[in-house]
Design an enzyme around this catalytic site. Structure first.
Site, PDB file in Angstrom:
ATOM      1  N   TYR A 141       7.927  -6.991  -3.053  1.00  0.00           N
ATOM      2  CA  TYR A 141       9.053  -6.681  -2.179  1.00  0.00           C
ATOM      3  C   TYR A 141       8.856  -5.298  -1.602  1.00  0.00           C
ATOM      4  O   TYR A 141       8.589  -4.343  -2.326  1.00  0.00           O
ATOM      5  CB  TYR A 141      10.367  -6.723  -2.967  1.00  0.00           C
ATOM      6  CG  TYR A 141      11.595  -6.457  -2.126  1.00  0.00           C
ATOM      7  CD1 TYR A 141      12.006  -7.367  -1.160  1.00  0.00           C
ATOM      8  CD2 TYR A 141      12.339  -5.293  -2.298  1.00  0.00           C
ATOM      9  CE1 TYR A 141      13.136  -7.125  -0.393  1.00  0.00           C
ATOM     10  CE2 TYR A 141      13.478  -5.049  -1.525  1.00  0.00           C
ATOM     11  CZ  TYR A 141      13.867  -5.966  -0.576  1.00  0.00           C
ATOM     12  OH  TYR A 141      14.988  -5.729   0.187  1.00  0.00           O
ATOM     13  N   ASP A 234       3.321   1.378  -2.538  1.00  0.00           N
ATOM     14  CA  ASP A 234       4.778   1.380  -2.400  1.00  0.00           C
ATOM     15  C   ASP A 234       5.351   1.772  -3.758  1.00  0.00           C
ATOM     16  O   ASP A 234       5.486   0.942  -4.653  1.00  0.00           O
ATOM     17  CB  ASP A 234       5.273   0.000  -1.951  1.00  0.00           C
ATOM     18  CG  ASP A 234       6.793  -0.040  -1.806  1.00  0.00           C
ATOM     19  OD1 ASP A 234       7.445   0.993  -2.102  1.00  0.00           O
ATOM     20  OD2 ASP A 234       7.322  -1.089  -1.400  1.00  0.00           O
ATOM     21  N   LYS A 262      14.654   5.122  -3.684  1.00  0.00           N
ATOM     22  CA  LYS A 262      15.360   5.123  -4.979  1.00  0.00           C
ATOM     23  C   LYS A 262      15.507   6.496  -5.650  1.00  0.00           C
ATOM     24  O   LYS A 262      16.355   7.274  -5.238  1.00  0.00           O
ATOM     25  CB  LYS A 262      14.718   4.055  -5.875  1.00  0.00           C
ATOM     26  CG  LYS A 262      14.856   2.675  -5.204  1.00  0.00           C
ATOM     27  CD  LYS A 262      14.589   1.464  -6.045  1.00  0.00           C
ATOM     28  CE  LYS A 262      15.021   0.225  -5.277  1.00  0.00           C
ATOM     29  NZ  LYS A 262      14.005  -0.748  -4.976  1.00  0.00           N
TER      30      LYS A 262
END
Ligand SMILES: *Cc1c(COP(=O)(O)O)cnc(C)c1O
Length: 421
Positions: A141, A234, A262
């Site tokens: 993702y 990522d 995040k």
């Protein structure tokens, strides 16, 4: 446990918010609990229930909810303004922090979310290499933008995963299985001089928790380098979670570009693209590759990140490491006692149990798990005061605020949940 107020709020919210939520994973059945507040390792809902939280906002809250240092510094910042539209010194301070911690980072562009970060990193890779194709991993993702919303499964490569994404937007996205050297080699050889980048979650955190095997990342570094393909880590989850410098420090593999989100904002929305200066400099205005945002580098998020880095020191990661080991050992003992042959995957403060006896090392093997069984486990844990993400395909996180007592209570709840399956 009583959930009356949550139920009422949910019934109201579906009239005004699609599915009653602002991001799909939050809507578990029959209805999610509505939170009132959060502190330390715990969430408190509107019905007065409390939960030890292993979802932690899906990753950001590594320092614990409502962290005192971050509160104090955020209050000071809010008095100084929340959006400027001109540069401020704190952007340099946070950029330097990232550069000091992260091996590949020589320069940073801040943005507002992990989605923006991967979207921009992919654009940068395409602009730099003047190539269009990208490789991503099945089940990985990278946020909710078109190029990465690609359907998984053999023969499905390049097809949109959901309505509204045009095939034109996904046709240049090639999927490969994680941890599979042969498949990667084959795809790269079949697309010589056409691939701009390989984008990877160094530990796959969106199909549960799947670490890379042995020297897989080293292999990936070598094959991308020798084919002039940019390697993008990522690290929206692993960044500042696996270690001070993220997965690239932890595994000692230096990518060309990295994306963050995040944790980096100290609990406020943020994203960033970092990497070699020769690449990052190609973003506008020093270069011609377009990337922009009204709230990019906004002082609340930047200041939150600076405050967070005061908390995230060596001792913090050492403690977090020990907590992760303690949790996984405890889980493993419970499964042994109950003679349940489930897989416990994890690294540092990332953990997931798969309801399958098969080793889980990629998307296909993750899908072998009994996700219905997992949902029962989720609900049992919830009834016993433990909140984990409501899906087999998410990861459980620890924070610096999770005490030994919290983890012991959690293990008791897990024992009950596994017994009652
Ligand atoms: C969460 C996540 C994203 C997207 O970040 P948002 O801030 O939700 O847009 C991207 N990549 C990975 C690996 C993620 O876990």
């Amino acid at each position: 446990m009583n959930f009356d107020k949550s139920k009422k709020l949910y019934e109201e919210s579906v009239n005004f918010l699609p599915g009653g939520v602002d991001s799909p994973i939050r809507a578990f059945k029959p209805y999610p609990f509505f939170v009132e507040k959060a502190k330390g390792s715990k969430l408190f809902d509107v019905d007065g229930n409390e939960y030890i939280d292993y979802c932690l906002g899906y990753g950001p809250i590594i320092f614990g909810h409502a962290n005192e240092t971050i509160i104090k510094e955020s209050i000071e910042q809010i008095e100084l303004g929340t959006a400027y539209g001109v540069p401020s010194e704190k952007e340099i301070i946070l950029a330097k922090e990232v550069i000091n911690r992260v091996p590949c980072a020589e320069m940073v562009r801040f943005c507002n979310s992990g989605t923006e970060a991967t979207m921009s990193a992919i654009r940068l890779a395409r602009g730099v290499t003047k190539r269009n194709k990208i490789i991503k991993f099945e089940g990985a993702y990278h946020g909710a933008h078109d190029a990465v919303l690609v359907k998984s499964g053999s023969g499905m490569a390049g097809k949109p995963d959901s309505p509204g994404v045009p095939e034109d937007a996904t046709k240049n996205t090639i999927l490969v299985p994680f941890n599979d050297k042969e498949a990667m080699t084959k795809i790269i050889n079949e697309n010589k001089n056409e691939i701009a980048c390989v984008i990877i979650e160094p530990i796959m955190g969106n199909i549960g928790c799947v670490p890379p095997r042995d020297d897989y990342l080293k292999f990936l570094r070598e094959i991308t380098e020798s084919n002039n393909i940019l390697l993008i880590f990522d690290e929206v989850i692993t960044g500042f979670r696996l270690s001070k410098g993220g997965a690239q420090e932890y595994y000692n593999i230096v990518p060309d570009l990295v994306t963050f989100g995040k944790i980096l904002g100290g609990g406020f929305p943020i994203g960033a693209i970092a990497g070699k200066k020769e690449y990052i400099e190609q973003f506008a205005p020093s270069g011609s590759i377009y990337q922009a945002g009204t709230f990019s580098g906004n002082p609340m998020s930047i200041n939150g990140g600076i405050a967070a880095f005061k908390v995230l020191n060596d001792k913090f990661y050492k403690d977090l490491h020990d907590k992760g080991e303690y949790l996984r050992n405890g889980m493993s003992n419970i499964l042994d006692d109950l003679k349940l042959d489930f897989q416990i995957n994890g690294a540092e403060s990332m953990t997931q149990v798969y309801f399958t006896e098969h080793e889980v090392y990629d998307y296909e093997t993750a899908k072998l798990s009994d996700s219905e069984g997992f949902l029962k486990y989720f609900h049992k844990l919830l009834e016993n005061g433990v909140f984990i993400a409501p899906s087999q395909f998410e990861c459980c996180f620890l924070s610096g605020e999770h005490s030994k007592e919290d983890i012991d209570k959690t293990l008791e709840a897990m024992e009950i949940a596994f017994k009652e399956l």
